[in-house]
Write a protein that holds these residues in place. Structure first.
Motif, PDB file in Angstrom:
ATOM      1  N   ALA A 192       0.824  -1.211   0.000  1.00  0.00           N
ATOM      2  CA  ALA A 192       0.000   0.000   0.000  1.00  0.00           C
ATOM      3  C   ALA A 192       0.859   1.264   0.000  1.00  0.00           C
ATOM      4  O   ALA A 192       0.535   2.251  -0.671  1.00  0.00           O
ATOM      5  CB  ALA A 192      -0.927  -0.009   1.215  1.00  0.00           C
ATOM      6  N   LEU A 196       1.153   4.220  -2.884  1.00  0.00           N
ATOM      7  CA  LEU A 196       1.085   5.656  -2.614  1.00  0.00           C
ATOM      8  C   LEU A 196       2.182   6.388  -3.383  1.00  0.00           C
ATOM      9  O   LEU A 196       1.939   7.424  -3.995  1.00  0.00           O
ATOM     10  CB  LEU A 196       1.235   5.895  -1.106  1.00  0.00           C
ATOM     11  CG  LEU A 196       1.019   7.326  -0.598  1.00  0.00           C
ATOM     12  CD1 LEU A 196      -0.403   7.794  -0.899  1.00  0.00           C
ATOM     13  CD2 LEU A 196       1.307   7.409   0.898  1.00  0.00           C
ATOM     14  N   ARG A 212      -6.672  11.522  -4.661  1.00  0.00           N
ATOM     15  CA  ARG A 212      -6.416  10.094  -4.439  1.00  0.00           C
ATOM     16  C   ARG A 212      -5.446   9.876  -3.291  1.00  0.00           C
ATOM     17  O   ARG A 212      -5.587   8.932  -2.498  1.00  0.00           O
ATOM     18  CB  ARG A 212      -5.876   9.463  -5.734  1.00  0.00           C
ATOM     19  CG  ARG A 212      -6.942   9.327  -6.821  1.00  0.00           C
ATOM     20  CD  ARG A 212      -6.400   8.733  -8.103  1.00  0.00           C
ATOM     21  NE  ARG A 212      -5.879   7.395  -7.917  1.00  0.00           N
ATOM     22  CZ  ARG A 212      -5.391   6.643  -8.900  1.00  0.00           C
ATOM     23  NH1 ARG A 212      -5.379   7.130 -10.138  1.00  0.00           N
ATOM     24  NH2 ARG A 212      -4.933   5.438  -8.657  1.00  0.00           N
ATOM     25  N   GLU A 216      -6.073   7.722   0.108  1.00  0.00           N
ATOM     26  CA  GLU A 216      -5.226   6.582   0.477  1.00  0.00           C
ATOM     27  C   GLU A 216      -4.604   6.773   1.854  1.00  0.00           C
ATOM     28  O   GLU A 216      -4.506   5.826   2.641  1.00  0.00           O
ATOM     29  CB  GLU A 216      -4.124   6.391  -0.574  1.00  0.00           C
ATOM     30  CG  GLU A 216      -4.603   5.796  -1.882  1.00  0.00           C
ATOM     31  CD  GLU A 216      -5.330   4.474  -1.685  1.00  0.00           C
ATOM     32  OE1 GLU A 216      -4.784   3.585  -0.990  1.00  0.00           O
ATOM     33  OE2 GLU A 216      -6.454   4.339  -2.189  1.00  0.00           O
ATOM     34  N   ARG A 219      -7.241   6.168   4.428  1.00  0.00           N
ATOM     35  CA  ARG A 219      -7.524   4.731   4.493  1.00  0.00           C
ATOM     36  C   ARG A 219      -6.430   3.998   5.268  1.00  0.00           C
ATOM     37  O   ARG A 219      -6.710   3.171   6.143  1.00  0.00           O
ATOM     38  CB  ARG A 219      -7.634   4.178   3.067  1.00  0.00           C
ATOM     39  CG  ARG A 219      -8.084   2.734   2.959  1.00  0.00           C
ATOM     40  CD  ARG A 219      -8.452   2.452   1.514  1.00  0.00           C
ATOM     41  NE  ARG A 219      -8.958   1.113   1.343  1.00  0.00           N
ATOM     42  CZ  ARG A 219      -8.343   0.153   0.671  1.00  0.00           C
ATOM     43  NH1 ARG A 219      -7.183   0.396   0.103  1.00  0.00           N
ATOM     44  NH2 ARG A 219      -8.881  -1.039   0.533  1.00  0.00           N
TER      45      ARG A 219
END
Length: 472
Positions: A192, A196, A212, A216, A219
């Motif tokens: 993840a 990024l 975005r 992210e 999240r």
């Protein structure tokens, strides 16, 4: 023959497309000198001319229908080799296979296989429960907790400094943190963080990039928070109990084993599935190829994923997962814990032909109320651990263009915009016939546009009463 051989089945067991081509090449060039079939109709064997002085002796044994045995005297490391595939292609090509006695060496190998199977079955009667080294597990959980705290601090620093201040030096720090996350057993969060970084490397427009990136980071922050709480609870639990209801375990580094999922009751038996969509793509953040199938269970009418990950460095040794246009029947499949469309796996299966009943089952599984589908999707998108692109099977009244946009409309007049960021499926809608654009079923993958806050759906497959039209 006691089993049904099809070209699709043979293609599915081939290690790659070259093996398929070379197998057929042997048949077309008439390289097989002898072709035989055993009296019990479960063994095909023959001799194939090769580069050596002696022909290669090859056979395919279907004594175990679920897992046929491929044998060949050639030196190839491919499995099955082109000679074994050629033998099967010769059979479906209608070439003459004379009846002959089973070779002595095959009989001996069959006997050994039976003994091994009996031994394995005897050992499985009383399965040994894996003993957990709690001290080692606690040490690992503590390392994961420290890793989550490290990632959380990194995310806070990124937000505090402002996204506009992120430069090459900052991205290197994120990449270093991703590498360190691997040392803390946080594999998924490692991927993840790399994703990024990929947002900046993709050189997106600023508005799209920041939208975005913020999404992210939020999240990942929630995952870190939930992960820390979960790990602290596990460390305070004498049994170190796993969470079997959500995907948090996978997010913080747990790799589910099939035996483990069976023990937890995450299993269904005697299941028939239809693959509605398939894609194989490259994931640079994971440094892997991903083979992804989308399946409908004809029993519970749920949509499921299958995913096979093939690391770049081992891609040549791992066979790409095959697409299939048949009904797949498996005695058992296991379900991974998740919040949305779950990932599933199985070990053995057989293929059956699609029938009118199959298409009817797919039609019956579709949702008729677009408002109910959208409500469910929005609820799923609110869950930080859930898949960001939910699936749905929708029965529509019509599909058409409104103000240059493709629109799906249900029988109640509710509308959904069809869109595709990649631009690889929407153009195909223009190729559909008029009768296919009304009163059919569409498999879609939802996407939430963070800039416009619009919920759109990407068409993946269209299902009529007689065919499945895949857009991918």
């Amino acid at each position: 023959m006691m089993i049904t051989l099809t070209e699709e089945y043979i293609d599915s067991v081939a290690p790659n497309a070259s093996a398929v081509k070379n197998g057929w090449g042997l048949v077309k060039k008439k390289k097989f000198e002898k072709l035989h079939q055993s009296g019990d109709q479960m063994l095909l064997f023959g001799e194939c001319t090769g580069s050596g002085k002696k022909p290669y002796i090859t056979s395919v044994d279907f004594i175990n229908k679920e897992q046929p045995t491929y044998r060949c005297t050639c030196p190839s490391r491919q499995f099955p080799c082109k000679h074994a595939l050629g033998l099967l292609y010769a059979y479906i090509d209608g070439q003459a296979f004379t009846e002959a006695d089973i070779p002595k060496d095959v009989i001996e190998k069959r006997e050994k296989m039976i003994k091994r199977a009996e031994k394995k079955q005897a050992e499985a009667v009383v399965p040994k429960k894996k003993k957990v080294n709690k001290a080692a597990l606690r040490k690992k959980l503590q390392a994961q907790l420290e890793g989550l705290e490290m990632i959380e601090t990194l995310l806070h620093n990124l937000v505090r400094g402002g996204l506009g201040a992120i430069d090459a030096k900052t991205l290197k720090q994120v990449e270093a943190a991703a590498k360190e996350a691997g040392n803390h057993y946080l594999k998924e969060l490692q991927h993840a963080l790399r994703e990024l970084v990929q947002l900046w490397k993709a050189k997106l427009p600023e508005e799209q990039l920041y939208g975005r990136a913020i999404h992210e980071i939020q999240r990942l922050s929630v995952i870190c928070k939930k992960g820390k709480s979960h790990l602290e609870n596990r460390l305070n639990d004498e049994e170190l109990t796993l969470d079997t209801t959500t995907s948090i375990e996978e997010w913080i580094g747990h790799t589910w084993q099939l035996a483990e999922l069976r023990e937890l009751g995450k299993v269904k038996y005697d299941v028939k599935l239809v693959q509605l969509s398939y894609a194989s793509y490259q994931n640079d953040a994971r440094k892997e190829f991903v083979d992804e199938g989308i399946w409908l269970s004809l029993q519970d009418q749920h949509l499921y994923y299958t995913r096979q990950y093939r690391p770049f460095r081992a891609a040549k040794q791992l066979k790409q997962e095959d697409s299939t246009c048949s009904v797949l029947h498996t005695d058992e499949f296991v379900i991974y814990p998740s919040e949305g469309n779950a990932r599933v796996r199985w070990e053995t299966s057989k293929l059956e032909e699609l029938s009118e009943e199959t298409y009817l089952c797919i039609q019956q599984a579709a949702k008729h109320s677009l408002s109910d589908v959208v409500k469910h999707v929005k609820n799923q998108l609110k869950q930080p651990l859930a898949d960001k692109h939910p699936l749905a099977l929708i029965a529509y009244d019509k599909i058409g263009k409104v103000n240059e946009k493709w629109i799906l409309e249900d029988q109640q007049g509710e509308r959904l915009t069809l869109a595709d960021e990649d631009g690889d499926t929407i153009p195909l809608l223009t190729l559909l016939r008029a009768d296919q654009l009304s009163n059919q079923v569409l498999l879609v993958q939802f996407h939430h546009n963070l800039q416009s806050n619009e919920l759109t759906a990407k068409p993946l497959s269209l299902i009529t009463h007689e065919q499945i039209i895949r857009f991918k």
